[in-house]
Design a protein around this motif. Structure first.
Motif, PDB file in Angstrom:
ATOM      1  N   PHE A 109      49.166  22.552   4.684  1.00 42.42           N
ATOM      2  CA  PHE A 109      48.530  22.767   5.986  1.00 42.42           C
ATOM      3  C   PHE A 109      47.191  23.482   5.826  1.00 42.42           C
ATOM      4  CE2 PHE A 109      48.454  25.025  10.246  1.00 42.42           C
ATOM      5  CZ  PHE A 109      48.053  23.899  10.932  1.00 42.42           C
ATOM      6  N   PHE A 110      47.155  24.483   4.956  1.00 43.77           N
ATOM      7  CA  PHE A 110      45.895  25.198   4.713  1.00 43.77           C
ATOM      8  C   PHE A 110      44.840  24.251   4.145  1.00 43.77           C
ATOM      9  CE2 PHE A 110      42.995  27.394   1.849  1.00 43.77           C
ATOM     10  CZ  PHE A 110      42.503  28.406   2.659  1.00 43.77           C
ATOM     11  N   GLU A 111      45.217  23.447   3.166  1.00 39.68           N
ATOM     12  CA  GLU A 111      44.263  22.527   2.553  1.00 39.68           C
ATOM     13  C   GLU A 111      43.768  21.499   3.566  1.00 39.68           C
ATOM     14  OE1 GLU A 111      45.907  20.829  -1.024  1.00 39.68           O
ATOM     15  OE2 GLU A 111      46.672  22.765  -1.686  1.00 39.68           O
ATOM     16  N   THR A 112      44.658  21.031   4.444  1.00 40.97           N
ATOM     17  CA  THR A 112      44.252  20.069   5.473  1.00 40.97           C
ATOM     18  C   THR A 112      43.248  20.697   6.434  1.00 40.97           C
ATOM     19  OG1 THR A 112      46.395  18.941   5.344  1.00 40.97           O
ATOM     20  CG2 THR A 112      45.073  18.567   7.318  1.00 40.97           C
ATOM     21  N   CYS A 113      43.531  21.924   6.879  1.00 40.62           N
ATOM     22  CA  CYS A 113      42.625  22.613   7.806  1.00 40.62           C
ATOM     23  C   CYS A 113      41.266  22.850   7.160  1.00 40.62           C
ATOM     24  CB  CYS A 113      43.239  23.942   8.249  1.00 40.62           C
ATOM     25  SG  CYS A 113      44.679  23.774   9.328  1.00 40.62           S
ATOM     26  N   TYR A 114      41.263  23.274   5.897  1.00 40.98           N
ATOM     27  CA  TYR A 114      39.984  23.524   5.235  1.00 40.98           C
ATOM     28  C   TYR A 114      39.215  22.229   5.028  1.00 40.98           C
ATOM     29  CZ  TYR A 114      36.530  24.631   1.694  1.00 40.98           C
ATOM     30  OH  TYR A 114      35.337  24.737   1.005  1.00 40.98           O
ATOM     31  N   ASN A 115      39.921  21.157   4.698  1.00 38.22           N
ATOM     32  CA  ASN A 115      39.248  19.874   4.496  1.00 38.22           C
ATOM     33  C   ASN A 115      38.593  19.393   5.795  1.00 38.22           C
ATOM     34  OD1 ASN A 115      38.712  17.482   2.766  1.00 38.22           O
ATOM     35  ND2 ASN A 115      40.002  16.448   4.256  1.00 38.22           N
ATOM     36  N   ILE A 116      39.290  19.586   6.919  1.00 37.65           N
ATOM     37  CA  ILE A 116      38.709  19.224   8.215  1.00 37.65           C
ATOM     38  C   ILE A 116      37.475  20.075   8.498  1.00 37.65           C
ATOM     39  CG2 ILE A 116      39.098  19.256  10.707  1.00 37.65           C
ATOM     40  CD1 ILE A 116      42.044  18.602  10.124  1.00 37.65           C
ATOM     41  N   CYS A 117      37.610  21.377   8.273  1.00 34.70           N
ATOM     42  CA  CYS A 117      36.513  22.304   8.540  1.00 34.70           C
ATOM     43  C   CYS A 117      35.289  21.976   7.686  1.00 34.70           C
ATOM     44  CB  CYS A 117      36.991  23.732   8.270  1.00 34.70           C
ATOM     45  SG  CYS A 117      35.987  25.018   9.024  1.00 34.70           S
ATOM     46  N   ARG A 118      35.508  21.630   6.445  1.00 36.73           N
ATOM     47  CA  ARG A 118      34.397  21.324   5.537  1.00 36.73           C
ATOM     48  C   ARG A 118      33.779  19.966   5.863  1.00 36.73           C
ATOM     49  NH1 ARG A 118      36.432  21.005  -0.402  1.00 36.73           N
ATOM     50  NH2 ARG A 118      37.646  19.370   0.626  1.00 36.73           N
ATOM     51  N   THR A 119      34.603  18.974   6.128  1.00 38.77           N
ATOM     52  CA  THR A 119      34.099  17.625   6.368  1.00 38.77           C
ATOM     53  C   THR A 119      33.317  17.525   7.670  1.00 38.77           C
ATOM     54  OG1 THR A 119      35.985  16.705   5.161  1.00 38.77           O
ATOM     55  CG2 THR A 119      34.762  15.204   6.587  1.00 38.77           C
ATOM     56  N   ALA A 171      20.225  22.838  12.322  1.00 41.99           N
ATOM     57  CA  ALA A 171      20.391  24.273  12.066  1.00 41.99           C
ATOM     58  C   ALA A 171      21.862  24.628  11.905  1.00 41.99           C
ATOM     59  CB  ALA A 171      19.766  25.082  13.200  1.00 41.99           C
ATOM     60  N   ALA A 172      22.723  24.056  12.741  1.00 49.92           N
ATOM     61  CA  ALA A 172      24.157  24.324  12.647  1.00 49.92           C
ATOM     62  C   ALA A 172      24.711  23.829  11.311  1.00 49.92           C
ATOM     63  CB  ALA A 172      24.894  23.654  13.807  1.00 49.92           C
ATOM     64  N   ALA A 173      24.287  22.645  10.886  1.00 54.19           N
ATOM     65  CA  ALA A 173      24.760  22.102   9.612  1.00 54.19           C
ATOM     66  C   ALA A 173      24.329  22.985   8.444  1.00 54.19           C
ATOM     67  CB  ALA A 173      24.238  20.679   9.424  1.00 54.19           C
ATOM     68  N   ILE A 174      23.081  23.458   8.446  1.00 52.39           N
ATOM     69  CA  ILE A 174      22.584  24.312   7.369  1.00 52.39           C
ATOM     70  C   ILE A 174      23.364  25.625   7.321  1.00 52.39           C
ATOM     71  CG2 ILE A 174      20.600  25.665   6.582  1.00 52.39           C
ATOM     72  CD1 ILE A 174      18.825  23.396   7.671  1.00 52.39           C
ATOM     73  N   LEU A 175      23.584  26.231   8.491  1.00 53.62           N
ATOM     74  CA  LEU A 175      24.322  27.500   8.560  1.00 53.62           C
ATOM     75  C   LEU A 175      25.745  27.333   8.046  1.00 53.62           C
ATOM     76  CD1 LEU A 175      24.680  30.438   9.463  1.00 53.62           C
ATOM     77  CD2 LEU A 175      25.219  29.571  11.755  1.00 53.62           C
ATOM     78  N   LEU A 176      26.421  26.284   8.491  1.00 51.67           N
ATOM     79  CA  LEU A 176      27.811  26.079   8.094  1.00 51.67           C
ATOM     80  C   LEU A 176      27.931  25.695   6.618  1.00 51.67           C
ATOM     81  CD1 LEU A 176      29.065  24.216  11.277  1.00 51.67           C
ATOM     82  CD2 LEU A 176      29.675  26.534  10.554  1.00 51.67           C
ATOM     83  N   MET A 177      26.953  24.963   6.086  1.00 49.56           N
ATOM     84  CA  MET A 177      26.956  24.655   4.659  1.00 49.56           C
ATOM     85  C   MET A 177      26.810  25.933   3.838  1.00 49.56           C
ATOM     86  SD  MET A 177      24.644  21.169   4.601  1.00 49.56           S
ATOM     87  CE  MET A 177      24.534  21.134   2.811  1.00 49.56           C
ATOM     88  N   PHE A 178      25.995  26.865   4.315  1.00 47.77           N
ATOM     89  CA  PHE A 178      25.825  28.144   3.625  1.00 47.77           C
ATOM     90  C   PHE A 178      27.128  28.949   3.653  1.00 47.77           C
ATOM     91  CE2 PHE A 178      24.737  32.704   3.929  1.00 47.77           C
ATOM     92  CZ  PHE A 178      24.199  32.879   2.655  1.00 47.77           C
TER      93      PHE A 178
END
Length: 218
Positions: A109-119, A171-178
């Protein structure tokens, strides 16, 4: 129809900013979640290895992942055939600790949530472009059948919404990538720690059971 498009294009920047705030909060939740699981793993292994003759002593300020790896090294060293029999007996008596606290090893579940958040970071530039298209479409829809000069004037009036929407998405994409680049190592480290713990638990239970069987026969 043109009124709805105009309202939607005007809200696109606000929607992107709101989604970015929710995304940041989601990253924070994942960070708290990962810290809790790391502490749970480290605490269980600390209880499991406490009292061993040769036990790693790490600085309390050290990273939890390093402490976990040190505990696993102690366990692997203790279950080796030539290890101290007293230490092996201690681990054998405490193996129930690893069976009682295994919820933290459920990582899907953790890996799924992180994968969604990152993608979903990749969606923000697309959302910015979509906001720009909506602004252009609203301007054109409002001037259907009008003269070219009037249509161009309307497009210019919506140009601000289009620019801010694109800017907000990028700007949102750059911030979240950081933010993701800061947290990714910790999150992936947690996944690796869980896998190492699973492997070590299986090996420890097998080796300790074999040792007990050999001792009983002798």
């Amino acid at each position: 129809m043109s009124q709805y498009l105009s309202q939607l294009s005007g809200l696109s920047t606000f929607i992107i900013i709101l989604a970015c705030g929710a995304h940041l909060f989601f990253f924070f939740v994942l960070w708290v979640w990962s810290r809790r699981d790391l502490r749970g793993i480290a605490s269980s292994l600390d209880d499991f290895t406490r009292g061993l003759k040769h036990r790693s002593l790490l600085d309390s300020t050290g990273h939890l992942s390093d402490q976990i790896e040190a505990f696993l090294a102690d366990v692997n060293e203790t279950i080796e055939p030539g290890a101290n029999p007293a230490d092996r007996k201690v681990l054998s008596e405490r193996v129930h600790i690893l069976d009682e606290k295994r919820r933290y090893l459920n990582s899907h579940f953790f890996e799924t949530c992180y994968n969604i958040c990152r993608t979903m970071i990749e969606a923000y530039p697309l959302a910015g472009v979509l906001g720009t298209i909506l602004a252009m479409g609203a301007a054109l829809q409002a001037n259907t059948g009008a003269e070219n000069g009037s249509a161009i004037s309307s497009i210019v009036s919506h140009f601000g919404d289009a620019i801010w929407s694109t800017f907000a998405g990028l700007a949102a994409a750059i911030l979240l990538m950081f933010i993701n680049s800061i947290l990714e190592t910790s999150f992936l480290g947690l996944v690796e720690n869980r896998q190492h713990v699973r492997d070590t638990v299986v090996r420890a239970k097998r080796e300790l059971a074999l040792a007990e069987g050999s001792a009983a026969k002798s």
